[in-house]
Scaffold this active site. Structure first.
Site, short mmCIF file in Angstrom:
data_model
loop_
_atom_site.label_atom_id
_atom_site.label_comp_id
_atom_site.label_asym_id
_atom_site.label_seq_id
_atom_site.Cartn_x
_atom_site.Cartn_y
_atom_site.Cartn_z
CB VAL A 118 -0.92 0.00 1.24
CG1 VAL A 118 -1.50 1.38 1.49
CG2 VAL A 118 -2.03 -1.01 1.08
CB CYS A 119 2.16 3.72 -1.93
SG CYS A 119 1.39 4.42 -3.36
#
Ligand SMILES: *[C@@H]1O[C@H](CO)[C@@H](O)[C@H](O)[C@H]1NC(C)=O
Ligand SMILES: *[C@@H]1O[C@H](CO)[C@@H](O)[C@H](O)[C@H]1NC(C)=O
EC number: 5.3.99.2
Length: 194
Positions: A64-65
């Site tokens: 996840v970013c």
């Protein structure tokens, strides 16, 4: 014979028209009455679908970013993403220019000067957004079109309903199951000020 020829010509023309029409139309629909100000702020990139060979190689190592969306002076968006790369947090900014109807943007990538069209296809602003990115193939990528579907969520792990929505959306764009990935949660590089 003359009739056959006319029929043949007609079919050829229809075929060509079909191609012209698909090119001229936007790739996807846009969120009706898109309100850019409500779209701003912090999102997590929690799902991706792409048929690029780069993505097929990398999808196992992605997590996840965070993306912070801010307005720019020209009415577009400043999209600053922070992600983990080689054990370090990296930040990258994409400047999206407004490109026609609200919710439609474009950016030119520094590599090969490819113009990408980014569309906000659907969003409720408070929980999720479905984005679609398209770039027509250039020689640099072997002439292949680039297509990507992105799931933005306000929470790091979206609800099952939101994931199902994204899967259905990605499949409707022609992505197969193995091209769709939900990025694993991480505590690295996702803090507000890290
Ligand atoms: C991705 O999809 C586009 C459009 O269907 C196609 O033109 C392109 O060749 C595909 N790329 C790969 C790597 O499969
Ligand atoms: C985009 O946002 C980042 C992070 O807030 C900032 O450092 C950068 O200067 C901004 N760029 C533009 C052109 O607005």
């Amino acid at each position: 014979m003359a009739t056959l020829h006319t029929l043949w010509m007609g079919l050829v023309l229809l075929g060509n028209l079909g191609v012209l029409q698909t090119r001229a139309q936007p790739q996807v629909s846009l969120q009706p009455n898109f309100q850019q100000d409500k779209f701003l702020g912090r999102w997590f990139t929690s799902g991706l679908a792409s048929n690029s060979s780069w993505f097929r190689e990398k999808k196992k190592v992605l997590s996840v970013c965070t993306s912070v969306v801010a307005p720019t002076a020209d009415g577009g968006l400043n999209l600053t993403s922070t992600f983990l790369r080689k054990d370090q947090c990296e930040t990258r900014t994409l400047l999206l220019r407004p490109a026609g109807p609200p919710g439609c943007y474009s950016y030119t990538s520094p590599h090969w000067g490819m113009v990408h069209e980014v569309s906000v296809v659907e969003t409720d602003y408070e929980e999720y957004a479905l984005l679609y990115t398209y770039a027509e193939g250039t020689k640099g990528l072997g002439g292949q079109d680039f297509r990507m579907a992105t799931l933005y969520s306000r929470a790091q792990s979206p609800r099952a309903e939101v994931k199902e929505k994204f899967t259905a959306f990605a499949k409707a764009q022609g992505f197969t199951e193995d091209a769709i990935v939900f990025l694993p949660q991480t505590d690295k590089c996702t803090e507000e000020h890290s």
